[in-house]
Design a protein around this motif. Structure first.
Motif, PDB file in Angstrom:
ATOM      1  N   LYS A  26      38.447  37.293  35.144  1.00 20.87           N
ATOM      2  CA  LYS A  26      37.425  36.348  35.596  1.00 20.87           C
ATOM      3  C   LYS A  26      36.191  36.450  34.693  1.00 20.87           C
ATOM      4  O   LYS A  26      35.635  35.440  34.263  1.00 20.87           O
ATOM      5  CB  LYS A  26      37.070  36.661  37.049  1.00 20.87           C
ATOM      6  CG  LYS A  26      36.162  35.662  37.701  1.00 20.87           C
ATOM      7  CD  LYS A  26      36.906  34.385  38.040  1.00 20.87           C
ATOM      8  CE  LYS A  26      35.918  33.308  38.478  1.00 20.87           C
ATOM      9  NZ  LYS A  26      36.568  31.992  38.523  1.00 20.87           N
TER      10      LYS A  26
ATOM     11  N   TYR B 151      42.776  27.258  51.617  1.00 22.69           N
ATOM     12  CA  TYR B 151      42.951  28.253  52.676  1.00 22.69           C
ATOM     13  C   TYR B 151      42.533  27.699  54.035  1.00 22.69           C
ATOM     14  O   TYR B 151      43.264  27.822  55.010  1.00 22.69           O
ATOM     15  CB  TYR B 151      42.150  29.522  52.359  1.00 22.69           C
ATOM     16  CG  TYR B 151      42.433  30.636  53.335  1.00 22.69           C
ATOM     17  CD1 TYR B 151      43.567  31.437  53.186  1.00 22.69           C
ATOM     18  CD2 TYR B 151      41.594  30.858  54.422  1.00 22.69           C
ATOM     19  CE1 TYR B 151      43.848  32.438  54.093  1.00 22.69           C
ATOM     20  CE2 TYR B 151      41.876  31.858  55.337  1.00 22.69           C
ATOM     21  CZ  TYR B 151      42.994  32.653  55.165  1.00 22.69           C
ATOM     22  OH  TYR B 151      43.289  33.635  56.062  1.00 22.69           O
TER      23      TYR B 151
ATOM     24  N   GLU C  12      46.855  35.579  46.993  1.00 25.38           N
ATOM     25  CA  GLU C  12      45.549  36.219  47.038  1.00 25.38           C
ATOM     26  C   GLU C  12      44.887  36.163  45.660  1.00 25.38           C
ATOM     27  O   GLU C  12      43.696  35.886  45.523  1.00 25.38           O
ATOM     28  CB  GLU C  12      45.735  37.670  47.489  1.00 25.38           C
ATOM     29  CG  GLU C  12      44.487  38.267  48.092  1.00 25.38           C
ATOM     30  CD  GLU C  12      44.729  39.706  48.509  1.00 25.38           C
ATOM     31  OE1 GLU C  12      45.740  39.939  49.194  1.00 25.38           O
ATOM     32  OE2 GLU C  12      43.934  40.564  48.131  1.00 25.38           O
ATOM     33  N   GLU C  13      45.724  36.425  44.617  1.00 28.72           N
ATOM     34  CA  GLU C  13      45.242  36.369  43.244  1.00 28.72           C
ATOM     35  C   GLU C  13      44.703  34.975  42.915  1.00 28.72           C
ATOM     36  O   GLU C  13      43.618  34.837  42.354  1.00 28.72           O
ATOM     37  CB  GLU C  13      46.422  36.680  42.319  1.00 28.72           C
ATOM     38  CG  GLU C  13      46.072  37.312  41.009  1.00 28.72           C
ATOM     39  CD  GLU C  13      47.319  37.914  40.391  1.00 28.72           C
ATOM     40  OE1 GLU C  13      47.565  39.104  40.619  1.00 28.72           O
ATOM     41  OE2 GLU C  13      48.059  37.186  39.714  1.00 28.72           O
TER      42      GLU C  13
ATOM     43  N   GLN D  19      42.054  41.572  37.527  1.00 30.27           N
ATOM     44  CA  GLN D  19      41.596  40.284  38.061  1.00 30.27           C
ATOM     45  C   GLN D  19      40.118  40.094  37.763  1.00 30.27           C
ATOM     46  O   GLN D  19      39.694  39.035  37.292  1.00 30.27           O
ATOM     47  CB  GLN D  19      41.827  40.228  39.575  1.00 30.27           C
ATOM     48  CG  GLN D  19      43.273  40.039  39.960  1.00 30.27           C
ATOM     49  CD  GLN D  19      43.479  40.119  41.453  1.00 30.27           C
ATOM     50  OE1 GLN D  19      42.527  40.229  42.211  1.00 30.27           O
ATOM     51  NE2 GLN D  19      44.722  40.088  41.880  1.00 30.27           N
ATOM     52  N   VAL D  20      39.341  41.152  38.027  1.00 24.45           N
ATOM     53  CA  VAL D  20      37.900  41.087  37.767  1.00 24.45           C
ATOM     54  C   VAL D  20      37.651  40.855  36.289  1.00 24.45           C
ATOM     55  O   VAL D  20      36.849  40.000  35.896  1.00 24.45           O
ATOM     56  CB  VAL D  20      37.219  42.391  38.238  1.00 24.45           C
ATOM     57  CG1 VAL D  20      35.734  42.353  37.899  1.00 24.45           C
ATOM     58  CG2 VAL D  20      37.430  42.596  39.725  1.00 24.45           C
TER      59      VAL D  20
ATOM     60  N   THR E 205      41.329  34.374  44.784  1.00 26.86           N
ATOM     61  CA  THR E 205      40.154  35.111  44.314  1.00 26.86           C
ATOM     62  C   THR E 205      39.677  34.622  42.954  1.00 26.86           C
ATOM     63  O   THR E 205      38.484  34.638  42.692  1.00 26.86           O
ATOM     64  CB  THR E 205      40.445  36.621  44.173  1.00 26.86           C
ATOM     65  OG1 THR E 205      41.813  36.795  43.890  1.00 26.86           O
ATOM     66  CG2 THR E 205      40.077  37.382  45.407  1.00 26.86           C
ATOM     67  N   LEU E 206      40.602  34.218  42.070  1.00 28.41           N
ATOM     68  CA  LEU E 206      40.207  33.960  40.686  1.00 28.41           C
ATOM     69  C   LEU E 206      39.777  32.529  40.410  1.00 28.41           C
ATOM     70  O   LEU E 206      38.936  32.282  39.558  1.00 28.41           O
ATOM     71  CB  LEU E 206      41.379  34.302  39.753  1.00 28.41           C
ATOM     72  CG  LEU E 206      41.751  35.773  39.616  1.00 28.41           C
ATOM     73  CD1 LEU E 206      43.003  35.909  38.781  1.00 28.41           C
ATOM     74  CD2 LEU E 206      40.602  36.539  38.985  1.00 28.41           C
TER      75      LEU E 206
ATOM     76  N   GLU F 120      44.040  44.566  40.607  1.00 27.63           N
ATOM     77  CA  GLU F 120      42.736  44.154  41.126  1.00 27.63           C
ATOM     78  C   GLU F 120      41.659  44.313  40.060  1.00 27.63           C
ATOM     79  O   GLU F 120      40.778  43.473  39.915  1.00 27.63           O
ATOM     80  CB  GLU F 120      42.397  44.979  42.374  1.00 27.63           C
ATOM     81  CG  GLU F 120      43.234  44.561  43.569  1.00 27.63           C
ATOM     82  CD  GLU F 120      43.050  45.472  44.761  1.00 27.63           C
ATOM     83  OE1 GLU F 120      42.464  46.561  44.577  1.00 27.63           O
ATOM     84  OE2 GLU F 120      43.494  45.100  45.851  1.00 27.63           O
TER      85      GLU F 120
ATOM     86  N   GLU G 175      38.845  27.531  48.879  1.00 26.54           N
ATOM     87  CA  GLU G 175      38.386  27.345  50.258  1.00 26.54           C
ATOM     88  C   GLU G 175      39.158  26.219  50.931  1.00 26.54           C
ATOM     89  O   GLU G 175      39.591  26.344  52.081  1.00 26.54           O
ATOM     90  CB  GLU G 175      36.884  27.039  50.297  1.00 26.54           C
ATOM     91  CG  GLU G 175      35.975  28.175  49.860  1.00 26.54           C
ATOM     92  CD  GLU G 175      35.901  28.337  48.341  1.00 26.54           C
ATOM     93  OE1 GLU G 175      36.422  27.457  47.611  1.00 26.54           O
ATOM     94  OE2 GLU G 175      35.349  29.358  47.890  1.00 26.54           O
TER      95      GLU G 175
END
Lengths: 304, 346
Positions: B185, B230, B203-204, B181-182, B207-208, B178, B227
């Motif tokens: 980005k 999902y 999920e990865e 990931q930040v 989010t990225l 996690e 978006e």
């Protein structure tokens, strides 16, 4: 609450525990005592190694400081430096040592040069199926006796042998013949460690080098070769030490040339001078000792 | 997306890209354009062809058919060292015989950059991943997360226009993943270059990424923003792979929804009422019994066996109802607008 737990835990275990068999008891003792386990496992092989191996070498070293009565040929177990002194100072021993060393270096260099591309193909290019067949092919010559192979080269190199029939040329018997024969005989021992070395270089490292702009030559030079040094040294240990100790090949195809092995052989056999032979035997032991120390520093001994 | 409408060619264009291993098509006629500065994820299970696509872009595999264009230049058939893309490998592929600094400087050395400039740029790249203090270590002396950062620094030091990342966070534990990931980005934003990110972790990817391509069997089954992917899955495969979905097909659709076809509803869009048979205005409702309640910390997942057949998963706040006992008769309901009609791809 606590008391209930205690009761229920103790009640069923006591009667249901079976009386352990002797083997089971021994197992549980061994399970608890790792040092005893290790001791039982290693004591026999260590005894063997100690008696047969280390003591034998020490005996050789010790013998080098004894002497032989020239008249009776009997062994005198009194301390003398004469043999070692002779080996260190006499021209014969010096030139034979240098020749043996030169042959060992030449054999090793030839084997490494031949082994590198073969091992590279085996470890990095060939499909797994082909790879298995190649390993078998490399190992196959080892199934034939060393003597048979040496004799095969004896006839190959002779004046009317295959070499002169096909090429019209043969090096004849001598140092070159010894180098060729030895290089042939020890090649599998050099290919195998180098092959496993290549196998251990992950493909992703080669890809990473190419990805960062490294062309094939650069990748070989900067990534593969540095990583292969231990494997190459490991392979060279075999060809070098085996050549250093050889005396059959040189007797068969060496013509009149002597190597340390043949010196020892004549000292023991014809001259019946065991102490002198032992003193000569110290030379390759010392050379190998130095080689091993150097090899250890490259990490090669972890690759054997 | 903007790249398609703007005049400069996209960072990456794949045209009919196909890779066959023996008779199996690992990648099957792929058409794709990835814009400059985009964080693009290829998401799919193992064997879906996403890594093969990445390896073809990197030049490690040659396509059986089709073309690869980098900024409009056809690079199909060229070697990796002739392509202006760099890869962060799944196993990091750090050179074990070189120090961290020399690993990072490798690409510069190959390009003939002077020694002093090499050092400076390697230090700069290592500072970007906050590892400049470990420059003299060997890769073996670093933790997994640190190796990951070295691999990143080594790839960005040569200033590629496109960075390919092959499941770079796969070997890290959850917390570190996690955190990375930040950092990834942020790195991508500050460098402003294209990231193509291969992952099997939905999920990865969500989010990225700016855009996500969902892969199945060598094809892209849906392409869009996180978006879109999902909230509006196109087919039963995407609905099932990205996040958790309640998917109704065939008889189940008929039984629960009263119509044929394939539909999905997200577990968080389903509501549980403690009493069965209640009328709910404007909502699709069904009766059932609670089969299992799984505590998720703050939320809980409730599995309800519907009287009409299928089992439905509900995610709700932990304190949303007084009781959540197994075997309890309840009513589940969801709004018509939360229901997605899908293409049924089996």
């Amino acid at each position: 609450m606590m008391s209930i737990v205690n009761e229920t835990r103790e009640a069923p275990t006591a009667p249901s525990a079976p009386s352990p068999s002797p083997a089971r008891r021994l197992s549980s003792v061994l399970d608890r005592k790792p040092k005893l386990r290790l001791g039982m496992l290693l004591s026999l092989p260590l005894l063997w190694l100690g008696l047969v191996y280390v003591v034998a070498i020490l005996a050789v070293l010790l013998t080098a400081f004894w002497s032989v009565d020239n008249m009776t040929g009997e062994l005198h177990r009194s301390f003398t430096f004469d043999n070692v002194h002779a080996v260190l100072t006499e021209q014969l021993y010096r030139s034979v040592t240098l020749r043996t060393l030169g042959i060992a270096i030449a054999v090793t260099a030839i084997d490494v040069v031949i082994a590198l591309p073969i091992a590279f193909y085996m470890g990095k290019i060939a499909a797994p199926r082909t790879r298995r067949w190649l390993v078998i092919a490399v190992l196959t010559p080892l199934w034939a006796s060393y003597l048979v192979k040496a004799f095969a080269w004896l006839s190959l190199l002779s004046g009317k042998g295959l070499l002169s029939q096909v090429l019209g040329w043969t090096p004849g018997y001598g140092v070159t013949a010894v180098i060729l024969t030895q290089a042939y005989i020890w090649l599998p021992f050099v290919i195998l460690p180098i092959y496993t070395g290549f196998e251990r270089v992950p493909n992703s490292l080669l890809e990473a080098s190419a990805d960062l702009g490294g062309k094939t030559g650069r990748t070989l030079r900067s990534v593969v070769l540095p990583m292969m040094v231990p494997a190459i040294v490991a392979g060279s240990l075999f060809s070098f030490s085996l050549t250093l100790g050889d005396y059959i090949t040189v007797r068969l195809v060496g013509g009149t040339k002597q190597m340390l092995g043949t010196l020892i052989y004549t000292d023991v056999g014809a001259a019946n001078n065991l102490p002198l032979a032992a003193a000569v035997a110290i030379i390759p032991i010392v050379i190998m000792g130095i080689y091993l120390v150097v090899a250890k520093r490259t990490g090669a001994l972890d690759r054997l | 997306m903007t790249a398609q409408t703007m005049s400069p060619p996209p960072a990456i264009a794949l045209e009919g890209l196909t890779k066959r291993f023996d008779d199996v098509a690992a990648v099957d006629g792929l058409d794709l354009q990835i814009g400059d500065g985009e964080f693009f994820s290829m998401l799919g299970p193992s064997g879906s062809g996403k890594t093969t696509v990445l390896r073809m872009i990197g030049g490690f595999e040659q396509p059986t058919d089709g073309r690869i264009l980098l900024h409009g230049n056809d690079v199909t058939g060229t070697a990796p060292f002739d392509r202006d893309v760099n890869t962060v490998f799944q196993d990091y592929a750090l050179f074990p015989h070189l120090s961290v600094r020399d690993n990072v400087a490798y690409g510069l050395k190959v390009r003939g950059v002077s020694r002093s400039e090499r050092r400076a740029r390697a230090s700069e790249a290592l500072a970007k991943v906050r590892l400049d203090h470990l420059a003299d270590r060997r890769p073996q002396q670093l933790s997994g997360g640190q190796r990951q950062r070295v691999a990143l620094a080594r790839a960005i030091v040569v200033q590629p226009k496109v960075l390919l990342l092959d499941e770079p966070l796969g070997a890290l534990d959850l917390k570190l993943r996690e955190q990375m990931q930040v950092e990834l980005k942020e790195l991508q934003r500050s460098l402003g270059i294209t990231f193509i990110f291969v992952t099997h972790d939905q999920e990865e990817a969500l989010t990225l990424s700016d855009r996500v391509a969902v892969f199945n069997a060598g094809k892209i089954v849906q392409l869009g923003t996180p978006e879109e992917i999902y909230a509006h899955p196109l087919n039963t495969y995407v609905a099932g792979f990205v996040g958790t979905s309640n998917i109704f097909t065939g008889d189940d659709a008929q039984a629960v929804l009263g119509r044929p076809g394939a539909f999905s509803v997200r577990p968080e869009d389903v509501r549980i009422e403690d009493r069965a048979g209640r009328h709910t205005e404007g909502r699709i409702a069904a009766d059932g019994t609670i089969a299992e309640t799984i505590y998720l910390g703050g939320r809980q997942r409730v599995l309800v066996d519907l009287t009409s057949g299928p089992r439905i998963t509900v995610v709700e706040a932990h304190d949303s109802r007084d009781t959540a006992g197994r075997g309890q008769t309840v009513q589940v309901s969801f709004a018509e607008r939360d229901l997605r009609e899908l293409e049924d791809v089996g």
